[in-house]
Write an enzyme that holds these catalytic residues in place. Structure first.
Site, short mmCIF file in Angstrom:
data_model
loop_
_atom_site.label_atom_id
_atom_site.label_comp_id
_atom_site.label_asym_id
_atom_site.label_seq_id
_atom_site.Cartn_x
_atom_site.Cartn_y
_atom_site.Cartn_z
N GLU A 1 109.65 78.18 84.63
CA GLU A 1 109.67 79.52 85.13
C GLU A 1 109.27 80.52 83.80
O GLU A 1 109.68 80.25 82.89
CB GLU A 1 111.06 79.87 85.43
CG GLU A 1 111.39 81.30 86.23
CD GLU A 1 111.76 82.25 85.14
OE1 GLU A 1 111.09 82.90 84.69
OE2 GLU A 1 113.20 82.29 85.00
N CYS B 1 113.77 87.74 82.30
CA CYS B 1 112.78 87.15 83.23
C CYS B 1 112.47 88.26 84.42
O CYS B 1 111.17 88.50 84.87
CB CYS B 1 112.78 85.90 84.01
SG CYS B 1 113.59 84.65 82.86
#
Lengths: 508, 508
Positions: free
Chosen positions: B248, B285
């Site tokens: 990720e 994120c």
């Protein structure tokens, strides 16, 4: 080259009319059409998509004997096999229609809002699977129907809502053209955009490379050689946006003869084994290319029966001249390998035919030479004699990943089988008992897949209903109002027959 | 270097005792232990595995305030945030315990034999998911608890039955050591082999590279930078047996301000936006690094409020000196980019702190310069002014893959939102309305994932219960007798609470 022709498998001679060789312009047009069709096609409701899959099946049957004759000419496979393969092709399209209707593949999940939760409220979250995008499918030479133009990859990708661009195998352009036209008729009859299905043909690897590199392609399905599959994986990984490649490549499908079964029916196993080995000239991904047996009673009977059966197995037409040549080289390499004895070979046939071959070696010799574990595509197999079950397990654990592992066992072999099971599971996608790996049932519990290099992605299968998952990805919707949510995630869609996971509880 | 020390985020100075730097010998030992533990661990029943996950949660809570203080010192994050993160870490372990108990993750499928079927009988086929093998987990710098040693990747891999070897983030070795010891206590208390969990630390990238290259590692979970994630993907692909990497990596999480919402509450949106932007010094994120707005009423109010809020946002300690430097370079690049105006920046702080920054540009300028769409990790964002919805959609379609896309919308924006939805789905793993992307709920319907480069594999999520699927693969069992079948596939296991697909019909 701008044109190419079919080659009759039996003679190696060109036959029939010429086909245009597709190149970059056709790749671009097919991918553009697929990308244009994607949003419309993926928004079709389950009934429309299921009806479309059934319409393809009907159109394929409607081609009639012309399809069987084209496939016989181009592949050299016999009529009964191809009629069976057509049945399987049609059957898997219908199975996916049923899967689409039932709707479990959408993996609907709803976590309702909890406005009063402390310390923070929980938002409303809903999840569904959506299709990845246009899929490139590479037709396989050895299943001109069931793993080709309208084969399992195409059926599962279309079921998932992905447009498909097929790169037809150059060994059967006429067969592919007939099936592609049938799909196109189904597309039109269902009122879908023509870009839902595209078909590219040509004899060069450049065509497939261009297709995999096209930015509009979102995933790849492939069945073929290890070299071919790995080349596609490399191309897909080197793209600015890498994409998944589901390549089914290479497997020797070990068959384990456990002591009590061998003792009880060594000779019968030997004969039946050669039946599986020589089926379709041995040109199956699941062909039993390796036998592991423990020294003991019944082994001699097995070897004698297998030797006799191989010696009497008629030569068969191979799919292509190239496959025949590669087969003969593979057999020649085994003939000259140290510690390997040839037990038998079948009577040799014509230039386009291959004949069965059977070898024997010891566990020690097998462990010493990695190459003995490589696939020889065709009706060749090697029996590895192990001194005991520990040696057998050592050989097993030394193998690369496999599509299948087969156990021949009796009730009194069960303890040994149970001990071996963890090793079998780590090596293969399918474990079978007292049968032969060459039959691959199309159903819900089938896995035609397995650890590398059996496939490039062991998390999936290319046969059976689970294959649809390869072409889907999850999307989560948070606090979207009903008017904006996809229909199947709205509250009023409950009762549409699809299962839902509601707050973690599965609800039918 | 044989030792290294923690660095206090607030000062950049080494602090506390030294930690041994792990190298190839420790990687080898951890992977050997994990491989040894695999067969025992994966054979544990659901209750044992669930109890183990709950025991980890209890042990983490049992560390008490020492854990929070270590994480505060090493990460510079405030107490409330870390206490919340601990709650989330414990919560996701317990959620996976519940998922393991319910058993749907096994995907049990049974197609009973049809001995009388024509032309061929159908064998008995049964399918279950098995764990991939030992998993390497890379701790993230920005979630020292929830995405690190006992974070989501570890919890989901352990839930799937995979031993885990964590490569701890060197920014929080003390925090990691405390959590690793808690997991080790849970392993011992549950009577599991110690190799079920391993923990490696060290400041060099070589350590992680050695771990990913170890032949016994079967999959990788990673949360971090794009460069780091792509390096691991390359290493994993170059192995003799390639393995999946769930990385990720990079997302700018576009926020779309639709016209009616902007008109109704432009100023409120501006203030709330900066609240999300500056949370945790922007080190999420899912930080909103891009705002897409259509020219019109309310835009000026939004810009004015956001400008004011950024101007007043205090500087915050960044996670590490390196992250702070990278943030300042990213902001400097935006400052000098053609066509980009700086709207505001917050008051600057100390050498280890970062301050918020807000930029504005036009759709045209944004489309002309790819780099404007790259992630700047920290509290910097850019507002792109679009002349109309068509231009907004063009900008949206030009973006790389994202973890999230946010819509701010009113009822009269619904038609526009519905039109945009297909483009949003193709770009992101999560679509949210009238909220901010920085809150990531741990639940069943969450997707924390998305198209490349948000992740290296858009078919999955790293948050929520669906994350368990990343570490599983299907195996099919054909005609195996009950004595050899895995327990959950035997006929007498029905009624164990796990759902089964029997002959294609889902059965609870």
């Amino acid at each position: 080259m701008t044109e190419f022709r079919s080659v009759a498998a039996a003679t190696g001679e060109p036959t029939g009319p010429a086909f245009a060789v597709h190149g970059p312009a056709e790749v671009d047009a097919a991918c553009a059409a697929a990308a244009d069709a994607f949003d419309v096609y993926r928004a079709t409701d389950r009934e429309t998509r299921a009806t479309f899959l059934e319409a393809i099946a009907t159109e394929i049957l409607g081609i009639g004997d012309e399809l069987i004759e084209a496939a016989m000419l181009e592949s050299g496979l016999p009529r009964a096999r191809l009629e069976g393969e057509r049945g399987r092709t049609v059957g898997q399209l219908r199975m996916f229609a049923d899967v689409v209707r039932k709707g479990a593949w959408q993996q609907l999940r709803i976590d309702p809002a909890m406005p009063d939760r402390q310390p923070l409220p929980r938002p409303d979250l809903r999840l569904r699977m959506i299709p990845l995008g246009p899929v490139a499918v590479f037709g396989a030479s050895n299943f001109p129907l069931a793993f080709s133009t309208a084969g399992g990859d195409t059926a599962s990708a279309l079921a998932a809502g992905c447009p498909v661009v097929v790169k037809g195998h150059p060994a059967h352009p006429r067969t592919g053209e007939l099936v592609a036209a049938a799909i196109a008729r189904a597309v039109a009859a269902c009122g879908l955009p023509s870009g839902v299905f595209g078909h590219l043909v040509g004899p060069s690897n450049d065509l497939g490379a261009a297709l995999v590199q096209d930015a509009r392609i979102a995933a790849v399905g492939f069945t073929g050689s290890r070299a071919g599959g790995l080349a596609l994986v490399r191309l897909a990984q080197a793209r600015p946006v890498p994409i998944p490649v589901y390549a089914e490549m290479s497997s020797i499908n070990p068959v384990l003869l456990l002591p009590e079964a061998l003792k009880a029916r060594g000779a019968a196993l030997g004969t039946a084994f050669v039946g599986s080995l020589t089926m379709g000239a041995g040109q199956f991904c699941t062909n039993p290319g390796l036998v592991l047996a423990i020294e003991g009673e019944g082994l001699d009977a097995f070897l004698a029966a297998a030797t006799e059966a191989v010696g009497g197995a008629p030569a068969q037409t191979m799919l292509t001249g190239g496959i025949g040549q590669a087969y003969r080289s593979g057999v020649a390499a085994l003939e000259s390998a140290p510690g390997v004895d040839k037990l038998a070979e079948g009577p040799s046939g014509g230039a386009m035919q291959g004949h069965a071959a059977l070898f024997r070696t010891t566990a020690q010799a097998f462990l010493a030479e990695k190459a003995l574990g490589h696939e020889v595509f065709g009706a060749s197999s090697i029996v590895v004699i192990c001194r005991n079950v520990r040696e057998l397990e050592t050989v097993l654990r030394s193998l690369e990943g496999q599509l299948t592992v087969t156990l021949h066992m009796d009730e009194s072999d069960q303890a040994m089988a149970a001990t071996l099971l963890p090793a079998l599971e780590i090596k293969a996608g399918r474990i079978l008992a007292n049968g032969w790996p060459t039959g691959v049932e199309v159903c819900h519990a089938m896995v035609h897949g397995g650890p590398f290099p059996a496939t490039s992605d062991p998390r999936t299968t290319s046969v059976g209903s689970l294959a649809i998952d390869r072409f889907l990805r999850p999307v989560s919707y948070q606090n979207l109002s009903s008017a904006v949510l996809p229909p199947e995630l709205r509250d009023d869609a409950r009762g549409d027959g699809a299962p839902r996971l509601i707050d973690g509880v599965l609800t039918l």
